[in-house]
Design a protein around this motif. Structure first.
Motif, PDB file in Angstrom:
ATOM      1  N   UNK A 125       0.433   7.470 -21.183  1.00 48.83           N
ATOM      2  CA  UNK A 125       1.753   6.927 -20.894  1.00 48.83           C
ATOM      3  C   UNK A 125       2.514   6.651 -22.182  1.00 48.83           C
ATOM      4  N   UNK A 126       3.796   6.969 -22.152  1.00 50.99           N
ATOM      5  CA  UNK A 126       4.683   6.584 -23.240  1.00 50.99           C
ATOM      6  C   UNK A 126       5.190   5.167 -22.986  1.00 50.99           C
ATOM      7  N   UNK A 127       5.966   4.632 -23.917  1.00 53.72           N
ATOM      8  CA  UNK A 127       6.467   3.273 -23.772  1.00 53.72           C
ATOM      9  C   UNK A 127       7.273   3.130 -22.483  1.00 53.72           C
ATOM     10  N   UNK A 128       6.913   2.123 -21.685  1.00 52.76           N
ATOM     11  CA  UNK A 128       7.608   1.778 -20.441  1.00 52.76           C
ATOM     12  C   UNK A 128       7.630   2.932 -19.424  1.00 52.76           C
ATOM     13  N   UNK A 129       6.745   3.880 -19.590  1.00 50.14           N
ATOM     14  CA  UNK A 129       6.674   4.974 -18.626  1.00 50.14           C
ATOM     15  C   UNK A 129       5.855   4.535 -17.416  1.00 50.14           C
ATOM     16  N   UNK A 130       6.239   5.014 -16.246  1.00 51.60           N
ATOM     17  CA  UNK A 130       5.477   4.758 -15.039  1.00 51.60           C
ATOM     18  C   UNK A 130       5.029   6.077 -14.416  1.00 51.60           C
ATOM     19  N   UNK A 131       3.936   6.010 -13.670  1.00 50.25           N
ATOM     20  CA  UNK A 131       3.338   7.223 -13.116  1.00 50.25           C
ATOM     21  C   UNK A 131       2.758   6.903 -11.737  1.00 50.25           C
ATOM     22  N   UNK A 132       3.108   7.727 -10.763  1.00 46.52           N
ATOM     23  CA  UNK A 132       2.486   7.608  -9.436  1.00 46.52           C
ATOM     24  C   UNK A 132       1.056   8.117  -9.535  1.00 46.52           C
ATOM     25  N   UNK A 133       0.108   7.286  -9.149  1.00 48.90           N
ATOM     26  CA  UNK A 133      -1.295   7.698  -9.233  1.00 48.90           C
ATOM     27  C   UNK A 133      -1.900   7.962  -7.853  1.00 48.90           C
ATOM     28  N   UNK A 134      -1.235   7.494  -6.788  1.00 48.12           N
ATOM     29  CA  UNK A 134      -1.723   7.807  -5.445  1.00 48.12           C
ATOM     30  C   UNK A 134      -0.582   7.708  -4.447  1.00 48.12           C
ATOM     31  N   UNK A 135      -0.539   8.690  -3.550  1.00 47.60           N
ATOM     32  CA  UNK A 135       0.412   8.705  -2.440  1.00 47.60           C
ATOM     33  C   UNK A 135      -0.382   8.542  -1.160  1.00 47.60           C
ATOM     34  N   UNK A 136      -0.164   7.437  -0.460  1.00 46.68           N
ATOM     35  CA  UNK A 136      -0.934   7.156   0.738  1.00 46.68           C
ATOM     36  C   UNK A 136      -0.338   7.850   1.945  1.00 46.68           C
ATOM     37  N   UNK A 137      -1.185   8.414   2.764  1.00 45.30           N
ATOM     38  CA  UNK A 137      -0.696   8.919   4.037  1.00 45.30           C
ATOM     39  C   UNK A 137      -0.829   7.815   5.079  1.00 45.30           C
ATOM     40  N   UNK A 138      -0.228   8.028   6.242  1.00 47.14           N
ATOM     41  CA  UNK A 138      -0.173   6.972   7.262  1.00 47.14           C
ATOM     42  C   UNK A 138      -1.548   6.577   7.763  1.00 47.14           C
ATOM     43  N   UNK A 139      -2.517   7.457   7.697  1.00 45.22           N
ATOM     44  CA  UNK A 139      -3.856   7.132   8.192  1.00 45.22           C
ATOM     45  C   UNK A 139      -4.498   6.003   7.392  1.00 45.22           C
ATOM     46  N   UNK A 140      -4.095   5.856   6.128  1.00 42.12           N
ATOM     47  CA  UNK A 140      -4.692   4.819   5.291  1.00 42.12           C
ATOM     48  C   UNK A 140      -4.025   3.464   5.467  1.00 42.12           C
ATOM     49  N   UNK A 141      -2.875   3.440   6.096  1.00 40.10           N
ATOM     50  CA  UNK A 141      -2.116   2.208   6.140  1.00 40.10           C
ATOM     51  C   UNK A 141      -2.615   1.297   7.252  1.00 40.10           C
ATOM     52  N   UNK A 142      -3.867   0.886   7.130  1.00 38.30           N
ATOM     53  CA  UNK A 142      -4.462  -0.103   8.015  1.00 38.30           C
ATOM     54  C   UNK A 142      -4.704  -1.353   7.185  1.00 38.30           C
ATOM     55  N   UNK A 143      -4.082  -2.432   7.556  1.00 32.35           N
ATOM     56  CA  UNK A 143      -4.164  -3.648   6.760  1.00 32.35           C
ATOM     57  C   UNK A 143      -5.090  -4.658   7.413  1.00 32.35           C
ATOM     58  N   UNK A 144      -5.757  -5.486   6.591  1.00 31.81           N
ATOM     59  CA  UNK A 144      -5.610  -5.572   5.134  1.00 31.81           C
ATOM     60  C   UNK A 144      -6.149  -4.338   4.423  1.00 31.81           C
ATOM     61  N   UNK A 145      -5.527  -4.034   3.295  1.00 33.36           N
ATOM     62  CA  UNK A 145      -5.885  -2.879   2.481  1.00 33.36           C
ATOM     63  C   UNK A 145      -6.487  -3.385   1.169  1.00 33.36           C
ATOM     64  N   UNK A 146      -7.615  -2.820   0.796  1.00 36.83           N
ATOM     65  CA  UNK A 146      -8.303  -3.238  -0.428  1.00 36.83           C
ATOM     66  C   UNK A 146      -8.134  -2.165  -1.492  1.00 36.83           C
ATOM     67  N   UNK A 147      -7.731  -2.606  -2.671  1.00 37.74           N
ATOM     68  CA  UNK A 147      -7.531  -1.708  -3.806  1.00 37.74           C
ATOM     69  C   UNK A 147      -8.504  -2.105  -4.898  1.00 37.74           C
ATOM     70  N   UNK A 148      -9.252  -1.149  -5.392  1.00 33.33           N
ATOM     71  CA  UNK A 148     -10.225  -1.434  -6.453  1.00 33.33           C
ATOM     72  C   UNK A 148     -10.056  -0.411  -7.571  1.00 33.33           C
TER      73      UNK A 148
END
Length: 432
Positions: free
Chosen positions: A395-418
């Motif tokens: 990453x450059x200074x203040x750069x942002x990057x998408x690292x994962x795009x969730x599909x609807x099947x994953x959107x079951x909450x609560x969702x745990x991120x590790x």
């Protein structure tokens, strides 16, 4: 089909339950069963007994010795009955006893059914018993499933009962694994181990889990007074058995936070040599980042990532927009993590937002990471999961990057991120 079903019921009722036309009596644990050799021969145990020159092959009454204390009369009743019917309904509360009986009688089909039942009914209350039984009776797939459940749920399903049941060897496997779902940071792993060690040493203690930490702190404080402050608890006779577990804590991500470092020093559980070596390691890592232009890992070193990466996690209770940092010494890389519109985004914050620590102004910085997402049902069984695998991100200074795009099947909450992170070059760390 109805005729076959009724025939099966008739055989079970008439031959097994009523014992009609029985040609052999089996006696065990003070009970008797009037059975039939032709059905018993489905069992490897009895098939061997009735063939060859064994004296039992010509006997009409056989007294079974039951060497396994897990086997009881009810388990034998179900095991013998399984020889006379196609389907066996297995009660999860009875599955260990039935597995023991099935293994003794060498009933492969019933053993497999017990294994499937165990894998489907793993909870905080059953996981340790299942794990130990799977080891005893050779069900490697069940053992693996229990270990996976514990890696996913140890930090979220803690209880007095579970911590009393977790053996030293099993806890060692969990704490050493890079797959442990850590919530929130490594200091929380240390706190969990402190509670667990207290409950292992004082198994008679009973109370709510909320009280364990204060009780543990008081108990260890008393030990410190006894030692006179000169001996770490793990160096004592009581504490030495727990050394292999605590040795797998990733202390470099604990002593990097002032409040956490003070608690560890106050507790005096860990040998001072452990801490001094980690302080030295982190000091050199910081100097390299500041003065040697270490811009971070340039290639995937899986062994280094598995053994030394920073483990951290977060629970998202419901859908929405979230932004957070995981506390830890990131060697000048202030990484913001954002969840929004089904995306997980990493941003290298340099100048845009305030940061409590120093920030590197190098044009480019790299980190190695693995991101995992998962959702679980109320018993801790995984519903769905997703991982990026190990990656290098520059990453450059203040750069942002998408690292994962969730599909609807994953959107079951609560969702745990590790996440597992490594901010410094592995080969340079080894040189130090």
């Amino acid at each position: 089909r109805k005729k076959l079903k009724s025939t099966s019921k008739y055989i079970y009722q008439t031959l097994f339950l009523n014992g009609e036309n029985s040609d052999i009596k089996i006696c065990a644990l003070g009970e008797e069963w009037n059975l039939h050799k032709i059905y018993l021969c489905q069992s490897g145990y009895f098939s061997s007994m009735f063939s060859g020159s064994w004296k039992e092959s010509s006997m009409n009454v056989i007294e079974l010795e039951i060497p396994d204390q897990n086997i009881d009369v009810e388990a034998l009743q179900v095991a013998f009955g399984s020889l006379y019917r196609d389907d066996v309904l297995i009660n999860p509360s009875r599955v260990v006893a039935l597995l023991a009986a099935a293994c003794m009688l060498q009933l492969d089909g019933l053993i497999q059914q017990c294994g499937e039942t165990m894998k489907e009914t793993i909870t905080a209350q059953t996981v340790c018993g299942y794990y130990n039984s799977a080891g005893t009776y050779g069900l490697d797939s069940v053992k693996k499933k229990c270990l996976e459940w514990l890696l996913n749920n140890l930090m979220t399903h803690q209880s007095v009962g579970l911590f009393k049941e977790l053996s030293i060897n099993l806890m060692k496997q969990l704490i050493s694994s890079s797959n442990l779902f850590v919530l929130q940071v490594e200091m929380d792993v240390y706190t969990a181990l402190k509670k667990w060690m207290f409950l292992q040493l004082v198994p008679s203690w009973n109370g709510s889990f909320k009280q364990v930490l204060s009780e543990a702190d008081a108990w260890f404080a008393e030990r410190r007074r006894e030692f006179g402050g000169n001996v770490a608890f793990l160096e004592s006779a009581q504490g030495s058995a727990f050394v292999p577990v605590f040795a797998h804590l990733r202390l470099q991500y604990i002593i990097s936070d002032l409040a956490s470092a003070r608690i560890v020093e106050r507790d005096a559980l860990l040998p001072s040599e452990w801490l001094s070596s980690v302080y030295k390691q982190q000091w050199f890592a910081m100097l390299r980042a500041e003065q040697d232009n270490d811009i971070g890992p340039q290639e995937i070193n899986k062994e280094e990532l598995e053994g030394n990466s920073m483990r951290c996690g977060r629970k998202l209770a419901k859908d929405g927009d979230y932004c957070w940092r995981w506390t830890g010494f990131n060697f000048g890389l202030d990484l913001l993590v954002t969840y929004t519109n089904r995306y997980i985004i990493f941003k290298r914050n340099t100048l845009n937002q305030p940061c409590s620590g120093s920030v590197s102004l190098q044009p480019r910085r790299s980190l190695a990471f693995r991101l995992r997402l998962a959702s679980f049902d109320c018993s801790g069984k995984m519903i769905c999961s997703r991982t990026t695998g190990y990656q290098i991100l520059t990453l450059e200074k203040d750069q942002e990057q998408i690292v994962m795009n969730l599909d609807s099947r994953l959107l079951t909450f609560p969702l745990y991120i590790c996440c597992n992170f490594l901010y410094t070059s592995p080969e340079k760390r080894a040189d130090s």
